[in-house]
Write a protein that holds these residues in place. Structure first.
Motif, PDB file in Angstrom:
ATOM      1  N   GLY A  18      22.071   4.004 -38.735  1.00  0.00           N
ATOM      2  CA  GLY A  18      22.341   2.893 -37.830  1.00  0.00           C
ATOM      3  C   GLY A  18      21.142   2.436 -37.031  1.00  0.00           C
ATOM      4  O   GLY A  18      20.895   1.231 -36.883  1.00  0.00           O
ATOM      5  N   ALA A  19      20.367   3.379 -36.486  1.00  0.00           N
ATOM      6  CA  ALA A  19      19.227   3.001 -35.642  1.00  0.00           C
ATOM      7  C   ALA A  19      18.169   2.210 -36.418  1.00  0.00           C
ATOM      8  O   ALA A  19      17.771   1.120 -35.986  1.00  0.00           O
ATOM      9  CB  ALA A  19      18.622   4.242 -34.989  1.00  0.00           C
ATOM     10  N   PRO A  20      17.680   2.705 -37.569  1.00  0.00           N
ATOM     11  CA  PRO A  20      16.725   1.864 -38.322  1.00  0.00           C
ATOM     12  C   PRO A  20      17.339   0.576 -38.833  1.00  0.00           C
ATOM     13  O   PRO A  20      16.642  -0.429 -38.973  1.00  0.00           O
ATOM     14  CB  PRO A  20      16.288   2.774 -39.480  1.00  0.00           C
ATOM     15  N   MET A  21      18.654   0.569 -39.098  1.00  0.00           N
ATOM     16  CA  MET A  21      19.317  -0.659 -39.548  1.00  0.00           C
ATOM     17  C   MET A  21      19.227  -1.751 -38.486  1.00  0.00           C
ATOM     18  O   MET A  21      18.923  -2.912 -38.788  1.00  0.00           O
ATOM     19  CB  MET A  21      20.781  -0.373 -39.880  1.00  0.00           C
ATOM     20  N   VAL A  22      19.499  -1.383 -37.226  1.00  0.00           N
ATOM     21  CA  VAL A  22      19.434  -2.364 -36.140  1.00  0.00           C
ATOM     22  C   VAL A  22      18.009  -2.902 -35.992  1.00  0.00           C
ATOM     23  O   VAL A  22      17.798  -4.103 -35.764  1.00  0.00           O
ATOM     24  CB  VAL A  22      19.922  -1.731 -34.827  1.00  0.00           C
ATOM     25  N   ILE A  23      17.020  -2.030 -36.140  1.00  0.00           N
ATOM     26  CA  ILE A  23      15.626  -2.471 -36.030  1.00  0.00           C
ATOM     27  C   ILE A  23      15.272  -3.398 -37.189  1.00  0.00           C
ATOM     28  O   ILE A  23      14.598  -4.429 -37.009  1.00  0.00           O
ATOM     29  CB  ILE A  23      14.696  -1.250 -35.983  1.00  0.00           C
ATOM     30  N   LEU A  70      18.836   2.538 -47.447  1.00  0.00           N
ATOM     31  CA  LEU A  70      20.203   2.174 -47.098  1.00  0.00           C
ATOM     32  C   LEU A  70      20.241   1.299 -45.854  1.00  0.00           C
ATOM     33  O   LEU A  70      21.003   0.319 -45.785  1.00  0.00           O
ATOM     34  CB  LEU A  70      21.036   3.439 -46.885  1.00  0.00           C
ATOM     35  N   ALA A  71      19.421   1.615 -44.869  1.00  0.00           N
ATOM     36  CA  ALA A  71      19.369   0.815 -43.640  1.00  0.00           C
ATOM     37  C   ALA A  71      18.929  -0.613 -43.936  1.00  0.00           C
ATOM     38  O   ALA A  71      19.483  -1.577 -43.387  1.00  0.00           O
ATOM     39  CB  ALA A  71      18.435   1.462 -42.631  1.00  0.00           C
ATOM     40  N   ALA A  76      22.529  -7.302 -45.766  1.00  0.00           N
ATOM     41  CA  ALA A  76      23.912  -7.769 -45.907  1.00  0.00           C
ATOM     42  C   ALA A  76      24.433  -8.341 -44.593  1.00  0.00           C
ATOM     43  O   ALA A  76      25.121  -9.377 -44.575  1.00  0.00           O
ATOM     44  CB  ALA A  76      24.795  -6.626 -46.383  1.00  0.00           C
ATOM     45  N   LEU A  77      24.118  -7.694 -43.475  1.00  0.00           N
ATOM     46  CA  LEU A  77      24.593  -8.179 -42.175  1.00  0.00           C
ATOM     47  C   LEU A  77      23.922  -9.500 -41.795  1.00  0.00           C
ATOM     48  O   LEU A  77      24.544 -10.348 -41.140  1.00  0.00           O
ATOM     49  CB  LEU A  77      24.314  -7.131 -41.098  1.00  0.00           C
ATOM     50  N   LYS A  78      22.684  -9.681 -42.199  1.00  0.00           N
ATOM     51  CA  LYS A  78      21.989 -10.926 -41.865  1.00  0.00           C
ATOM     52  C   LYS A  78      22.694 -12.132 -42.461  1.00  0.00           C
ATOM     53  O   LYS A  78      22.759 -13.203 -41.843  1.00  0.00           O
ATOM     54  CB  LYS A  78      20.547 -10.866 -42.360  1.00  0.00           C
ATOM     55  N   GLY A  79      23.222 -11.978 -43.661  1.00  0.00           N
ATOM     56  CA  GLY A  79      23.873 -13.100 -44.326  1.00  0.00           C
ATOM     57  C   GLY A  79      25.324 -13.308 -43.932  1.00  0.00           C
ATOM     58  O   GLY A  79      25.946 -14.263 -44.408  1.00  0.00           O
ATOM     59  N   MET A  80      25.854 -12.446 -43.070  1.00  0.00           N
ATOM     60  CA  MET A  80      27.254 -12.578 -42.668  1.00  0.00           C
ATOM     61  C   MET A  80      27.412 -13.683 -41.632  1.00  0.00           C
ATOM     62  O   MET A  80      26.583 -13.850 -40.749  1.00  0.00           O
ATOM     63  CB  MET A  80      27.784 -11.252 -42.114  1.00  0.00           C
ATOM     64  N   LYS A  81      28.504 -14.422 -41.741  1.00  0.00           N
ATOM     65  CA  LYS A  81      28.802 -15.490 -40.798  1.00  0.00           C
ATOM     66  C   LYS A  81      29.786 -15.031 -39.721  1.00  0.00           C
ATOM     67  O   LYS A  81      29.712 -15.468 -38.578  1.00  0.00           O
ATOM     68  CB  LYS A  81      29.381 -16.692 -41.540  1.00  0.00           C
ATOM     69  N   LEU A  84      17.376  -5.278 -38.832  1.00  0.00           N
ATOM     70  CA  LEU A  84      18.103  -6.525 -38.610  1.00  0.00           C
ATOM     71  C   LEU A  84      17.370  -7.414 -37.605  1.00  0.00           C
ATOM     72  O   LEU A  84      17.273  -8.634 -37.799  1.00  0.00           O
ATOM     73  CB  LEU A  84      19.516  -6.221 -38.121  1.00  0.00           C
ATOM     74  N   ALA A  85      16.847  -6.813 -36.550  1.00  0.00           N
ATOM     75  CA  ALA A  85      16.071  -7.586 -35.575  1.00  0.00           C
ATOM     76  C   ALA A  85      14.821  -8.179 -36.215  1.00  0.00           C
ATOM     77  O   ALA A  85      14.448  -9.325 -35.937  1.00  0.00           O
ATOM     78  CB  ALA A  85      15.700  -6.700 -34.386  1.00  0.00           C
ATOM     79  N   GLY A  86      14.166  -7.405 -37.085  1.00  0.00           N
ATOM     80  CA  GLY A  86      12.980  -7.921 -37.765  1.00  0.00           C
ATOM     81  C   GLY A  86      13.303  -9.040 -38.732  1.00  0.00           C
ATOM     82  O   GLY A  86      12.562 -10.024 -38.836  1.00  0.00           O
ATOM     83  N   LEU A  87      14.412  -8.913 -39.451  1.00  0.00           N
ATOM     84  CA  LEU A  87      14.809  -9.952 -40.403  1.00  0.00           C
ATOM     85  C   LEU A  87      15.108 -11.274 -39.701  1.00  0.00           C
ATOM     86  O   LEU A  87      14.815 -12.351 -40.233  1.00  0.00           O
ATOM     87  CB  LEU A  87      16.044  -9.488 -41.191  1.00  0.00           C
TER      88      LEU A  87
END
Length: 312
Positions: free
Chosen positions: A182-187, A105-106, A112-117, A189-192
């Motif tokens: 949320g925590a793994p999601m932020v990590i 899920l993360a 999805a957040l990476k592709g958001m403008k 996102l930073a990696g992406l």
């Protein structure tokens, strides 16, 4: 042609280089700044661990002096306590369910957040908020109400209260952990955001679609971050306590279906006052977490890709 003599008092000696402090003095200054951390590590970590290790070989009830019993606590744990093994199975089941679902899920939300403008900051904060709130007892009690008889899940699905069904109660506990992605999601996102766009462009030129780009570019380049999140979340999952305690009202029910390892450790140590037995359980848990972490690091050689190494 005449020359003017320069008075001796007007002559300046070359500036002397700053004198370097002796090595012992520099080390002393370093230890002064490190002393709060060193003192805290000794008093709050190493000393309690040493005491706990000693107590694991004793019969200690918190009220009387500990009595040395050798390996009796460990023998009783492995051969005479069926609830101990139920807690082990429950914990392993919880780890297998919660960790993959949470990481999946993360990663999906991070993609999805990476592709958001627009609105990326708002949604990132909103998705991260459960990680700050989910570990609290108040949220766990709300979660119990949601999955209880007559709760939200019962009204929507008509399945009754999950927390009162042995086959569903652990799933309700696992979903509370999954919700805190949320925590793994932020990590993630930073990696992406660190993956070069040129790799996707080259894959697109070769005719790779979105799914193929995900498998051939995103997953290999993100594998170090995925490995980091896997290790971190696995260690945390083995130590789960608050969600299971709140959802089961501190009893591990129904039918011990939510009796995770740490809850049984708490029951033995602070409810039954068998602190020696609980200390032995704690050291076994530490050993198991160390073994699982070592296995993850060992297997990572075959699937974690580091760009600097040039191989997998």
């Amino acid at each position: 042609m005449t020359t003017t003599a320069i008075p001796p008092e007007a002559r300046r000696a070359p500036a002397a280089a700053p004198k370097r402090r002796p090595k012992r003095e520099r080390e002393g200054a370093a230890w002064v700044f490190l002393s709060p951390w060193v003192l805290g590590a000794i008093v709050l970590t190493l000393l309690p661990m040493a005491v706990s290790l000693y107590l694991s070989f004793t019969d200690y009830d918190l009220f009387n002096p500990p009595k040395w019993v050798g390996l009796r606590n460990y023998v009783q744990m492995f051969t005479e306590d069926p609830r101990y093994w139920r807690s082990v199975v429950t914990t392993l089941t919880y780890v297998v369910i919660a960790v993959p679902l949470q990481l999946a899920l993360a990663l999906v939300v991070a993609l999805a957040l990476k592709g958001m403008k627009r609105g990326k900051g708002f949604y990132r904060s909103a998705f991260y908020a459960p990680s700050l709130l989910g570990a609290s007892m108040s949220i766990a009690l709300v979660w119990r109400a949601v999955f209880n008889d007559g709760g939200t899940v019962d009204h929507l699905l008509g399945t009754g209260g999950w927390v009162n069904k042995p086959g569903w109660a652990l799933l309700a506990v696992a979903l509370l952990t999954v919700w805190q992605f949320g925590a793994p999601m932020v990590i993630f996102l930073a990696g992406l955001q660190q993956i070069p766009a040129e790799l996707y462009e080259a894959a697109a030129v070769d005719g790779a679609g979105k799914w193929r780009q995900f498998l051939s570019v995103t997953v290999p380049m993100l594998s170090p971050v995925l490995f980091f999140n896997l290790v971190l979340q696995t260690i945390q999952a083995f130590q789960v306590f608050t969600p299971a305690f709140a959802v089961s009202a501190g009893k591990g029910g129904p039918a011990d279906s939510t009796l995770v390892y740490t809850m049984y450790l708490y029951d033995r140590g602070f409810v039954a006052s068998h602190m020696g037995y609980a200390s032995a359980m704690a050291w076994v848990l530490l050993l198991v977490i160390g073994i699982v972490t070592a296995v993850l690091f060992r297997t990572s050689r075959s699937w974690v890709f580091y760009a600097s190494e040039g191989d997998r």
